[in-house]
Design an enzyme around this catalytic site. Structure first.
Site, short mmCIF file in Angstrom:
data_model
loop_
_atom_site.label_atom_id
_atom_site.label_comp_id
_atom_site.label_asym_id
_atom_site.label_seq_id
_atom_site.Cartn_x
_atom_site.Cartn_y
_atom_site.Cartn_z
N SER A 56 0.70 -1.14 -0.01
CA SER A 56 -0.27 -0.08 0.00
C SER A 56 1.00 1.38 -0.12
O SER A 56 0.42 2.39 -0.53
CB SER A 56 -1.10 -0.26 1.17
OG SER A 56 -0.16 -0.09 2.40
N ASP A 205 -5.44 7.84 9.15
CA ASP A 205 -5.12 6.54 9.71
C ASP A 205 -3.86 6.42 10.35
O ASP A 205 -3.69 5.48 11.18
CB ASP A 205 -5.23 5.41 8.55
CG ASP A 205 -4.26 5.71 7.44
OD1 ASP A 205 -3.12 6.06 7.81
OD2 ASP A 205 -4.52 4.89 6.50
N HIS A 208 -0.45 5.90 6.48
CA HIS A 208 -0.28 6.02 5.01
C HIS A 208 -0.05 7.56 4.75
O HIS A 208 -0.60 8.53 5.28
CB HIS A 208 -1.57 5.42 4.25
CG HIS A 208 -1.72 4.20 4.12
ND1 HIS A 208 -2.53 3.59 5.20
CD2 HIS A 208 -1.13 3.31 3.27
CE1 HIS A 208 -2.55 2.14 5.06
NE2 HIS A 208 -1.50 1.96 4.00
#
Length: 231
Positions: A56, A205, A208
Site C-alpha cells: 500500500s 489513519d 499512510h
C-alpha cells in the site's frame, strides 16, 4: 516528548491499517491486482524501466490521485533531468511477500532495468514466521536475477511497531539488512524515514503518507536511485 508519543501512536496504528487495503473495494484507495499488473504492459516504450513493486505504501493507498504516490514523484524528478526512464507503479495494497512472489512471473515478462522491492511490512504485522518472509524475499530476488541478470535491484526496508516485541522487531529489521548484504543490493533501511510517526505527513489513519509525505518518501528513494541512472 511529543515526537516520541506520535511515533508510538504511529506504530500502534500500523498494525490496524497497513494491511487494510486487502479488503477495500474502493478503486480510488486500493488498486486491484489486475490494474497493477496491467500497468507495466500499458506503459511499454523505448524508455528504460524502473518498476516499484510493493504494497500500500507504493500503491499510494488513500490518495485522491495515485499519481501523487512516490513512484510518480520519482518520475517527475527523472523528467526534470531529461532522463529516458519510465517509472511503473506495481504496488498492491495488502500485499505480502508470498503474494508478491506469486505474481512476479507475469511482471517479469518485460524488460526491467531497475527493480525496487518494497514488501514485508504486512508479513510482520500478521506474525508470519520471519524465516518465511526472508525466504520469500530471497526467492523474489533470485527470480529477478534468473530472468533478468542485468536488472539492478533496490531493497526497501520497513519497521514494525514496538508492541510486536523487541526481539521480533529487531529480527524483522535485520531481515532486510541481511538480504541486502548477502545479495549485494542497493538498500533503503526504512522507506518511511522522516515520515513515519509525523502526523502532518500522514493521513487520518496515522500510517499512510499524505501527498507531502510521499514527496519525502520519494526523496528517500531518490538518494539511492539517482546514482544508478544512466544519462
Amino acid at each position: 516528548m511529543l515526537s516520541k508519543i506520535l511515533k508510538f501512536c504511529y506504530f500502534i496504528l500500523v498494525s490496524l491499517v497497513l494491511g487494510c487495503g486487502e479488503n477495500q473495494n474502493n478503486s480510488k484507495d486500493t488498486p486491484s491486482t489486475s490494474e497493477a499488473e496491467k500497468a507495466p504492459e500499458a506503459k511499454k516504450s523505448s524508455a528504460k524501466t524502473i518498476l516499484c513493486f510493493g504494497d500500500s505504501i507504493t500503491a499510494g493507498y488513500g490518495l485522491e490521485d495515485n499519481n501523487d504516490a512516490y513512484p510518480a514523484v520519482l518520475q517527475t524528478k527523472i523528467d526534470s533531468l531529461s532522463l529516458d526512464y519510465t517509472v511503473i507503479n506495481s504496488g498492491v495494497s495488502g500485499e505480502t511477500t508470498a503474494g508478491g512472489k506469486s505474481r512476479l512471473s507475469w511482471i517479469l515478462n518485460q524488460p526491467i532495468d531497475i527493480f525496487l522491492l518494497e514488501l514485508g511490512g504486512n508479513d510482520g504485522l500478521r506474525g508470519i514466521p520471519l524465516t518465511e518472509t526472508s525466504s520469500n524475499l530471497q526467492a523474489i530476488i533470485d527470480m529477478i536475477r534468473e530472468k533478468s541478470p542485468d536488472t539492478k535491484i533496490i531493497l526497501a526496508g520497513m519497521e514494525l511497531p514496538p508492541n510486536m516485541g523487541q526481539d521480533y522487531t529487531d529480527e524483522f529489521r535485520n531481515i532486510f539488512y541481511d538480504l541486502a548484504k548477502e545479495n549485494d543490493l542497493a538498500f533503503i533501511p526504512f522507506i518511511l524515514k522522516d515520515v513515519g510517526g509525523i502526523a502532518a505527513l500522514n493521513q487520518n489513519d496515522g500510517i499512510h503518507p499524505t501527498v507531502e509525505g510521499h514527496k519525502i518518501v520519494g526523496e528517500t528513494v531518490w538518494e539511492i536511485l539517482k546514482p544508478m541512472l544512466e544519462p
